[in-house]
Write a protein that holds these residues in place. Sequence first.
Motif, PDB file in Angstrom:
ATOM      1  N   SER A  57       0.849  -1.182   0.000  1.00  0.00           N
ATOM      2  CA  SER A  57       0.000   0.000   0.000  1.00  0.00           C
ATOM      3  C   SER A  57       0.891   1.241   0.000  1.00  0.00           C
ATOM      4  CB  SER A  57      -0.868   0.010   1.258  1.00  0.00           C
ATOM      5  OG  SER A  57      -0.052   0.228   2.405  1.00  0.00           O
ATOM      6  N   PRO A  58       0.338   2.421  -0.301  1.00  0.00           N
ATOM      7  CA  PRO A  58       1.150   3.646  -0.216  1.00  0.00           C
ATOM      8  C   PRO A  58       1.769   3.848   1.162  1.00  0.00           C
ATOM      9  CG  PRO A  58      -0.851   4.083  -1.441  1.00  0.00           C
ATOM     10  CD  PRO A  58      -0.990   2.683  -0.891  1.00  0.00           C
ATOM     11  N   MET A  59       1.015   3.558   2.232  1.00  0.00           N
ATOM     12  CA  MET A  59       1.575   3.732   3.568  1.00  0.00           C
ATOM     13  C   MET A  59       2.649   2.694   3.857  1.00  0.00           C
ATOM     14  SD  MET A  59      -0.316   4.072   7.287  1.00  0.00           S
ATOM     15  CE  MET A  59      -0.961   5.693   6.899  1.00  0.00           C
ATOM     16  N   GLY A  60       2.437   1.464   3.413  1.00  0.00           N
ATOM     17  CA  GLY A  60       3.459   0.443   3.586  1.00  0.00           C
ATOM     18  C   GLY A  60       4.738   0.806   2.861  1.00  0.00           C
ATOM     19  N   ARG A  61       4.600   1.350   1.656  1.00  0.00           N
ATOM     20  CA  ARG A  61       5.778   1.781   0.894  1.00  0.00           C
ATOM     21  C   ARG A  61       6.482   2.933   1.605  1.00  0.00           C
ATOM     22  NH1 ARG A  61       3.183   2.625  -3.265  1.00  0.00           N
ATOM     23  NH2 ARG A  61       3.329   0.490  -4.047  1.00  0.00           N
ATOM     24  N   GLU A  62       5.715   3.867   2.140  1.00  0.00           N
ATOM     25  CA  GLU A  62       6.301   4.998   2.870  1.00  0.00           C
ATOM     26  C   GLU A  62       7.086   4.510   4.089  1.00  0.00           C
ATOM     27  OE1 GLU A  62       4.755   9.007   5.279  1.00  0.00           O
ATOM     28  OE2 GLU A  62       3.379   7.900   3.969  1.00  0.00           O
ATOM     29  N   PHE A  63       6.509   3.554   4.815  1.00  0.00           N
ATOM     30  CA  PHE A  63       7.181   3.004   5.993  1.00  0.00           C
ATOM     31  C   PHE A  63       8.504   2.347   5.618  1.00  0.00           C
ATOM     32  CE2 PHE A  63       7.866  -0.904   8.519  1.00  0.00           C
ATOM     33  CZ  PHE A  63       8.097  -0.345   9.767  1.00  0.00           C
ATOM     34  N   LEU A  64       8.496   1.508   4.589  1.00  0.00           N
ATOM     35  CA  LEU A  64       9.717   0.806   4.213  1.00  0.00           C
ATOM     36  C   LEU A  64      10.757   1.745   3.616  1.00  0.00           C
ATOM     37  CD1 LEU A  64       8.271  -2.543   2.851  1.00  0.00           C
ATOM     38  CD2 LEU A  64       9.667  -2.213   4.899  1.00  0.00           C
ATOM     39  N   LEU A  65      10.323   2.734   2.855  1.00  0.00           N
ATOM     40  CA  LEU A  65      11.275   3.717   2.336  1.00  0.00           C
ATOM     41  C   LEU A  65      11.950   4.466   3.483  1.00  0.00           C
ATOM     42  CD1 LEU A  65       9.362   5.188  -0.748  1.00  0.00           C
ATOM     43  CD2 LEU A  65      11.486   3.862  -0.792  1.00  0.00           C
ATOM     44  N   TYR A  66      11.169   4.801   4.505  1.00  0.00           N
ATOM     45  CA  TYR A  66      11.749   5.492   5.658  1.00  0.00           C
ATOM     46  C   TYR A  66      12.746   4.589   6.374  1.00  0.00           C
ATOM     47  CZ  TYR A  66      12.222   7.994  10.049  1.00  0.00           C
ATOM     48  OH  TYR A  66      12.748   8.641  11.143  1.00  0.00           O
ATOM     49  N   TRP A  67      12.360   3.331   6.612  1.00  0.00           N
ATOM     50  CA  TRP A  67      13.270   2.396   7.290  1.00  0.00           C
ATOM     51  C   TRP A  67      14.563   2.231   6.495  1.00  0.00           C
ATOM     52  CZ3 TRP A  67      15.222  -2.467   5.976  1.00  0.00           C
ATOM     53  CH2 TRP A  67      15.843  -3.165   7.017  1.00  0.00           C
TER      54      TRP A  67
END
Length: 201
Positions: A57-67
């Motif tokens: 999802s967009p939020m999942g992608r945002e989380f992993l990009l941040y990590w």
Amino acid sequence: MKQGLSVMAYLPGNAGERPGPACGAEVGAITVIEGRHFGEMRRTDAQSWLESEAPLSPMGREFLLYWHSKCPAPPGSGFPTRADIAPEEIPRLLPHIFMVDVLEREGEDLDFHFRLVGTAIANIEGEHTDRQLSDMFPDRAAYEVLWRQYRDAVAGNIWVRRETLRWRDRDHVEYEVILAPLQDDAGRVSMLIGLAHGSDN
């Protein structure tokens, strides 16, 4: 913390079913898990993917990009630390973030202590800060895929789990759960950071 428990310190790759990859490494596999009952809530239609094959999802992608942005350089030299995670940098994610300590009982399997549970997670799943995963899911065989997601995160393998949460008296929620490792100053994985949210975000 309960007597007899200590925070477990693991080098990436010495737990789980396969060696832990470096931050950003691509691995892929898929498994399907059956729905389970959690009181008045049912978890159904669950699937999990390793990071490189996950339909994020967009939020999942945002989380992993941040990590990944917090992984030390050069690639392969470890994972982010707890101090690298700055709440002010991820305000949209905060209600959906949870953190767990990796715990060890001498002579027993890993366990996990919920240090922090975001408000949006508590609103959906109920408050479970300060609880242990073994208290919530004591039958490890019945919940093997869930337990594997935690164990493999300690080894550096990031699984993305998606499932449907269903209640009798409210609309269902399509749910996404991601876990990623955090290392301590000695380079050992002693915490996990996770994201759990309705996947329409």
